[in-house]
Write a protein that holds these residues in place. Structure first.
Motif: not given
Lengths: 278, 592
Positions: B9-13, B29-41, B77-78
């Motif tokens: 159901e509504n699976l996203s990754q 270390v800082t907890g501050k988001v540094q990344h981009d996300l690529f939505w594979a699913l 899954p995300t």
């Protein structure tokens, strides 16, 4: 934070881990066997290196400290055995422990293919390294016992506690392996940290010297180092022949049990994300 | 629900993308988001019922393997729910955990242990596996002495030995000979007949058709189509062939530039829909992805709803405006600087640009509609995107006027464009459709192909019976001389035959509107089976004005038709790869 000491969830985790390890004991053994054979396959001396490497290290230490520095410990009324036995009784468990830590730091990362592509209990991966190093340790302990038998013509009764001591050491090694292997997935530098720690750490444990030799300001380091307590217990059995450090036994047993359960719980928490990170 | 073995159901990754490894450490270390996300699913939902055999098809990188790994429990899954009801055996890779120094027997034991068997089960299953894999004495030899086919057989035997409730197979039939593949198919069918389910991933539609009863077509991380295996695989093959042909035809740069403004047949919608597209300029040298953050439509209206934002993460026509995600250049979802963006990736074989559909409000059904479009993209390229809309009167894509271009923080850039959209009606749309149909992009078009035997039905030829393949071609007045290539594949993808029509000499194709090129197989060396014809028209290599490097493909039709060779009494083994057919042509409708 509260749940770390919560007895109910700890007991539950303990039971879960024991069941898991008994159910998959054959797989663990088979993997440990593979670990040893794979590591040395194709080499001329083969499995000899599993013993040869630590053996050479110990010979070097024995030569440097025993003959070059002529450290005088033992051969007295209270400490009848010689310095070599004193040194080895600390070095043997220490070397096994740090070897298992080095293995653990890439237990998951090094088996990324297995973790990603197979459905199997990955909890056995950190344990297999412990089993593999344990075999080396048992061989060394046997050699030491033979040496003591030859030089003293007798064994103190307390030697019968050796299996108990090794058992708690294994619990601690499994726990530490779980922690390091889980961290290793996210933070790959951990294996270098462990290597550095192995080189430095051997001087932070009371293996070459007596605690009395340490200058007072540095004594807390010795007492804060959890490995010291493990070493004292082994020295009690292998060298002193009586409970010379009763507090060390208490600390060692409690600490081993704690790290065994804590390590598994730590691993269990992080393992669901392994596939995403690897 | 209760009969579902797997329900998703509504699976996203999403995969985190770090610009440099130290960002990862910094983030922990800082907890501050540094990344981009690529939505594979993104938003995958389906059910697999007991006894169902489901094939997953889709191009490379569509997300099939990620999906299997999630179902197998190796990936978390995300978001979304995965419910698996039963034990899983996954053959996610061709190579099982081999220790190549150890014998087959020892490896069987190890892999069964990994799958959680005890000694008693291992003893029982080992014999069964040895029987099934048929490796003979090799089973006692180290695995390193095995051929790839042998290890594939052993791997398959191990994977299916413990009769799992759910079997997951990822492209495992690739290796192994035809005989074993047949055995493997029977084994997989047996597994399913025991009230269990199969999930099968393959690039080969033939294998999926053979193995499965339903199929799911995954593309760009979303389900494009699901349904009966024949329907889905046919649509998939059609789409593959079309994009294949299109990319061949569009390979000619001169023609792209000439045709980029032309509206294609499926670009035409009803009068209440405005179709827009965002595209890279045709002279753009950069082929990198663009990231679109926000698209917004505004207009002056006495009514309330005059400012709508296009949802970037969904494609659903219940919205007033939505993206057409399939078949054009829209890519995956991507999370950049914590904002969800839609990628726009140039690709061959797809419709140019990212298409956006906008419903025309009733109040503007019969009057001009002045709209303002705002979109925000990250600026990491030197060329601006072009926004265009379909003008059904002129039947071309017309550009919007760019009003402003404003640089925002963190490298985002906002464009504002505006245009007056005039009303249309069904009649002019119908007219446009006719115009599109009549407008020919190529001077030469392949119409169809048919195999004709001396005595039997069309496209059904008896073994050893002489036959000919007729390819019908339509030419425009200014059509240059061309050469027709006939390529024949067996339906399982095995190459059989290829010949250009002027292999021996140049055939005169000038001066006729309809031309039939006939390839005569006076000796029929095709063995019984089904075959597919692909036809390609290109410049004749004999043509004196043409330099070899400028060879142009006028038209290409993949799998334009099928024919079958029926089995006769005598069975002969032969092939047609080296056979040369005798070619002749027939001209009709001679031009005056």
């Amino acid at each position: 934070m509260k749940s770390i000491v919560d007895p109910k969830s700890n007991l539950q985790a303990f039971r879960e881990l024991i069941i898991l390890l008994t159910r998959h004991r054959q797989l663990t053994m088979e993997m440990a066997k593979r670990e040893i054979t794979d590591r040395y396959s194709g080499q001329f001396f083969g499995v000899f290196w599993a013993i040869g490497h630590p053996l050479i290290m110990m010979l070097v230490y024995a030569f440097i400290f025993g003959f070059v520095f002529k450290v005088k410990i033992g051969s007295t009324a209270t400490m009848p055995l010689n310095y070599t036995i004193y040194m080895l009784s600390g070095l043997i468990p220490w070397m096994a422990f740090q070897e298992s830590m080095a293995k653990a730091s890439f237990a998951i990362v090094g088996n990324a293919n297995l973790v990603r592509q197979f459905v199997f209990p990955i909890e056995v991966l950190p344990v297999k390294g412990v089993i593999a190093t344990l075999i080396t340790q048992v061989i060394f302990l046997l050699l030491l016992i033979i040496y003591v038998l030859i030089s003293q013509h007798m064994l103190p009764l307390i030697y019968f506690l050796l299996p108990v001591l090794v058992f708690f050491q294994v619990l601690a090694m499994i726990g530490v392996s779980y922690v390091l292997s889980a961290i290793g997935v996210y933070f790959r530098d951990i294996k270098d940290l462990v290597q550095v720690f192995a080189v430095v750490g051997v001087y932070l444990i009371p293996a070459f010297y007596l605690p009395e030799y340490v200058p007072k300001p540095f004594l807390p380091i010795l007492y804060l180092n959890p490995f010291s307590y493990l070493i004292w217990c082994f020295q009690d059995v292998l060298y002193f022949g009586w409970f010379a450090h009763p507090m060390a036994w208490l600390v060692n047993i409690v600490l081993s049990l704690f790290i065994f359960i804590f390590g598994y719980r730590f691993f269990r928490k992080l393992r669901i994300m392994f596939g995403n990170v690897l | 629900m209760s009969s579902s073995v797997i329900s998703i159901e509504n699976l996203s990754q999403a995969y985190p993308i770090y610009k440099k490894p130290s960002d990862m450490l910094w983030e922990t270390v800082t907890g501050k988001v540094q990344h981009d996300l690529f939505w594979a699913l993104h938003n995958i939902s389906f059910n697999v019922d007991a006894g169902q055999r489901v094939g997953l098809i889709g191009p490379n990188g569509a997300g099939k393997s990620t999906l299997l790994q999630i179902i197998a429990g190796n990936l978390k899954p995300t978001s979304g729910k995965v419910h698996v009801n039963g034990s899983i055996s996954a053959l996610l890779s061709l190579a099982p955990s081999w220790n190549i120094e150890e014998s087959g027997i020892e490896n069987i034991r190890f892999n069964l242990l990994m799958r959680g068997c005890d000694n008693r089960q291992i003893k029982l299953l080992t014999d069964e596996i040895i029987d099934f894999a048929e490796l003979g004495q090799f089973i006692y030899q180290p695995v390193k002495t095995y051929s790839s086919g042998m290890s594939a057989r052993l791997s398959f035997a191990i994977g299916t030995a413990i009769s799992p409730e759910i079997l997951i197979v990822d492209e495992v039939l690739g290796a192994g000979d035809g005989y074993f593949a047949g055995k493997a198919v029977r084994r997989m069918k047996d597994v399913c007949d025991q009230g269990k389910a199969l999930l099968f991933v393959s690039h080969s539609t033939a294998a999926v058709r053979q193995m499965c009863d339903t199929a799911i077509w995954i593309e760009d991380g979303s389900i494009r189509l699901q349904g009966s295996v024949d329907h889905v695989t046919n649509m998939y093959e059609e789409d593959m062939a079309r994009s294949n042909d299109q990319s061949i035809r569009l390979a000619n740069i001169r023609r792209i530039e000439k045709n980029i403004h032309l509206v294609m047949p499926d670009d035409l919608d009803g009068p209440d829909i405005v179709r827009l597209r965002l595209r890279l300029p045709e002279d753009s040298k950069t082929a990198g992805a663009r990231y679109i953050q926000e698209i917004r439509f505004q207009w002056d209206s006495p009514f309330q709803e005059n400012n709508i934002q296009v949802p970037l993460d969904d494609s659903n026509n219940r919205f007033d405006s939505y993206l057409e995600l399939m078949g054009c250049e829209w890519g995956r979802l991507y999370t950049r600087q914590n904002v969800i963006v839609r990628m726009l990736t140039p690709r061959t074989g797809a419709k140019k640009g990212g298409h956006i559909l906008l419903k025309r409000p009733a109040e503007f059904a019969s009057q001009a509609w002045q709209i303002k479009v705002t979109w925000t993209e990250v600026f990491d390229s030197s060329t601006d995107l072009i926004l265009e809309y379909v003008d059904p009167i002129a039947v071309v894509w017309k550009p919007f006027k760019i009003l402003s271009k404003e640089t925002l923080s963190k490298g985002w850039i906002r464009f504002v464009a505006s245009e007056m959209l005039f009303p249309t009606d069904d009649i002019s749309i119908e007219q446009a459709k006719i115009t599109v149909k009549e407008r020919r992009l190529s001077p030469i078009e392949i119409l169809d192909a048919v195999a004709i035997g001396k005595k039997s039905l069309e496209n059904t030829i008896a073994e050893r019976e002489p036959f000919s393949i007729h390819v019908h071609v339509e030419c425009l007045d200014d059509a240059p001389p061309f050469c027709l290539n006939l390529i024949v594949y067996r339906t399982d993808g095995v190459y059989m035959f290829w010949q250009p029509s002027d292999y021996h000499r140049q055939l005169d194709t000038s001066g006729a509107k309809n031309i039939t090129v006939i390839f005569n197989f006076d000796d029929n060396y095709f063995s019984s089976g089904d075959y597919e014809i692909t036809a390609v028209a290109n410049t004749s290599p004999w043509h004196k004005d043409i330099i070899q490097s400028e060879t142009e493909v006028f038209d290409r039709k993949t799998s334009i038709s099928r024919f079958s060779i029926t089995k006769e009494i005598q069975t002969v083994q032969f092939g047609a790869v080296n056979y040369r057919a005798r070619v002749e042509i027939i001209k009709e409708n001679d031009k005056p």
